[in-house]
Write a protein that holds these residues in place. Structure first.
Motif, PDB file in Angstrom:
ATOM      1  N   VAL A 208       0.844  -1.193   0.000  1.00 55.89           N
ATOM      2  CA  VAL A 208       0.000   0.000   0.000  1.00 55.89           C
ATOM      3  C   VAL A 208       0.885   1.251   0.000  1.00 55.89           C
ATOM      4  O   VAL A 208       0.605   2.226  -0.701  1.00 55.89           O
ATOM      5  CB  VAL A 208      -0.950  -0.008   1.226  1.00 55.89           C
ATOM      6  N   ALA A 223       0.024  -5.111  -5.637  1.00 57.24           N
ATOM      7  CA  ALA A 223      -1.281  -4.708  -5.092  1.00 57.24           C
ATOM      8  C   ALA A 223      -2.405  -5.012  -6.083  1.00 57.24           C
ATOM      9  O   ALA A 223      -3.456  -5.552  -5.720  1.00 57.24           O
ATOM     10  CB  ALA A 223      -1.269  -3.223  -4.735  1.00 57.24           C
ATOM     11  N   ALA A 239      -7.136  -4.169   2.055  1.00 59.30           N
ATOM     12  CA  ALA A 239      -5.841  -3.478   2.014  1.00 59.30           C
ATOM     13  C   ALA A 239      -5.569  -2.901   3.383  1.00 59.30           C
ATOM     14  O   ALA A 239      -6.437  -2.255   3.972  1.00 59.30           O
ATOM     15  CB  ALA A 239      -5.877  -2.375   0.964  1.00 59.30           C
ATOM     16  N   GLN A 247      -4.327   6.909  -1.595  1.00 60.00           N
ATOM     17  CA  GLN A 247      -4.158   5.447  -1.537  1.00 60.00           C
ATOM     18  C   GLN A 247      -5.519   4.749  -1.502  1.00 60.00           C
ATOM     19  O   GLN A 247      -5.737   3.759  -2.203  1.00 60.00           O
ATOM     20  CB  GLN A 247      -3.348   5.045  -0.295  1.00 60.00           C
ATOM     21  N   LEU A 251      -6.744   2.150  -4.384  1.00 61.18           N
ATOM     22  CA  LEU A 251      -7.051   0.759  -4.004  1.00 61.18           C
ATOM     23  C   LEU A 251      -8.488   0.405  -4.381  1.00 61.18           C
ATOM     24  O   LEU A 251      -8.763  -0.699  -4.856  1.00 61.18           O
ATOM     25  CB  LEU A 251      -6.828   0.555  -2.497  1.00 61.18           C
ATOM     26  N   TYR A 256     -10.200  -3.218  -4.507  1.00 55.83           N
ATOM     27  CA  TYR A 256     -10.278  -3.499  -3.063  1.00 55.83           C
ATOM     28  C   TYR A 256     -11.591  -2.956  -2.530  1.00 55.83           C
ATOM     29  O   TYR A 256     -11.827  -1.752  -2.560  1.00 55.83           O
ATOM     30  CB  TYR A 256      -9.097  -2.864  -2.311  1.00 55.83           C
ATOM     31  N   GLY A 259     -10.879  -1.880   3.364  1.00 57.97           N
ATOM     32  CA  GLY A 259      -9.591  -1.297   3.726  1.00 57.97           C
ATOM     33  C   GLY A 259      -9.526  -0.907   5.188  1.00 57.97           C
ATOM     34  O   GLY A 259     -10.546  -0.723   5.856  1.00 57.97           O
TER      35      GLY A 259
END
Ligand code: C2E
Ligand code: MG
Ligand code: MG
Ligand code: MG
Length: 287
Positions: A208, A223, A239, A247, A251, A256, A259
């Protein structure tokens, strides 16, 4: 001559090694008392749905409030506990405490509480022959169902041999979910994901950290690949260690759904966790 210099370097190295051993021994015996003296606490770090922004769960993280040293980081005492075997009673305490806390939240807040809690489990605990029975007993004592519990294990502990594999299989059959923690940093083999009943992949923070760094294509690639892998294998991808909005956004774009990180929330004491929870969990409405 080689032998002599070998000896000399040992002579130089020994005092440091010795003091390290003594320190760990001291920390180890203090840790033993910590459990009895109730110096351990749990912090809870929320896991968020990156699409809706709602809280989806939380990870229990142990804290040691040492009377003299102050707050000791798990990064410092978990390895000591693992080596001495103290991780077994310590881990038992964590599991029971986290489940009791979740059951209290369910009783108090109902549908406004998170459904499940993540608990870290060390290899040593998985090797104990009674671990599956212990998990079943804690669930039944607290009135939780297996779906309320996610156990986080590392790739290296999964690769620990036949007994651990049988334990993970039995936990899966019980209905407890399994997450591979720090994913991408260990001896990852993709066949691992087929051989073990894994439900969740937690992308390690180190990847990350690199995703918004234009120079670092390598970590970005890992990732992205982990998100794809999770999608194809029908696993959840989480994540961890998200520290910036950029970020989180990147993601989310990569796929993703979930998180965790300081950008959303740090690990919190139970009362603060509850406060944030009742404001950010989507109540389950009857269809
Ligand atoms: P982990 O299971 O990978 O937990 C995530 C760690 O990353 C936590 O550190 C958390 O506070 C930290 N973290 C989360 N978001 C961010 C972020 O945005 N930035 C930064 N810099 N850090 C972030 P923590 O609580 O210090 O725990 C460290 C490790 O100690 C854990 O890593 C886990 O391996 C171990 N640990 C903690 N509690 C337990 C436990 O009850 N049992 C066992 N066996 N291990 C535990
Ligand atoms: Mg973890
Ligand atoms: Mg982790
Ligand atoms: Mg980690």
């Amino acid at each position: 001559a080689a032998k002599a210099s070998g000896k000399a370097s040992w002579a130089r190295f020994e005092p440091r090694m010795h003091s390290e051993v003594v320190n760990h021994a001291r920390l180890g015996s203090e840790l033993h008392n910590a459990i009895i003296r109730h110096e351990l606490e749990l912090a809870y770090q929320p896991v968020f749905d990156l699409v809706t922004g709602l809280m989806a769960g939380a990870e229990a993280l142990v804290r040691w409030r040492h009377p003299v040293r102050g707050l000791v980081s798990p990064a410092d005492f978990i390895p000591v506990a693992e080596r001495s075997g103290l991780i077994v009673p310590l881990g038992s305490w964590v599991l029971r405490e986290a489940c009791e806390q979740l059951a209290k939240w369910h009783a108090e807040y109902g549908a406004a509480a998170i459904r499940s809690i993540n608990v870290n489990v060390a290899a040593r605990q998985l090797r104990e022959s009674g671990f599956v029975d212990e998990v079943a007993a804690v669930l039944s004592d607290t009135g939780l169902i297996p779906a309320n519990l996610v156990l986080e294990v590392t790739e290296s502990s999964v690769l620990d041999g036949r007994q651990v594999r049988d334990t993970l299989q039995a936990l899966h059959e019980l209905g407890v979910r399994l997450a591979l923690d720090d994913f991408g940093t260990g001896q990852s083999s993709l066949s691992l994901l087929r051989a073990f009943p894994v439900d969740v992949l937690k992308l390690d923070k180190s990847f990350v950290d690199g995703i918004c760094d234009g120079e670092d294509r390598g970590r970005l690639a890992v990732a992205a690949a982990v998100a794809q892998l999770a999608e194809y294998l029908d696993l959840y991808a989480v994540a961890e260690g998200i520290e910036t909005a950029a970020q989180a956004e990147r993601l989310r774009e990569m796929g993703y759904r979930l998180g965790q990180g300081y950008f959303m929330a740090k690990p919190l004491p139970p009362a603060e966790m509850a406060e944030l929870m009742i404001r950010t969990v989507l109540p389950v409405t009857a269809a």
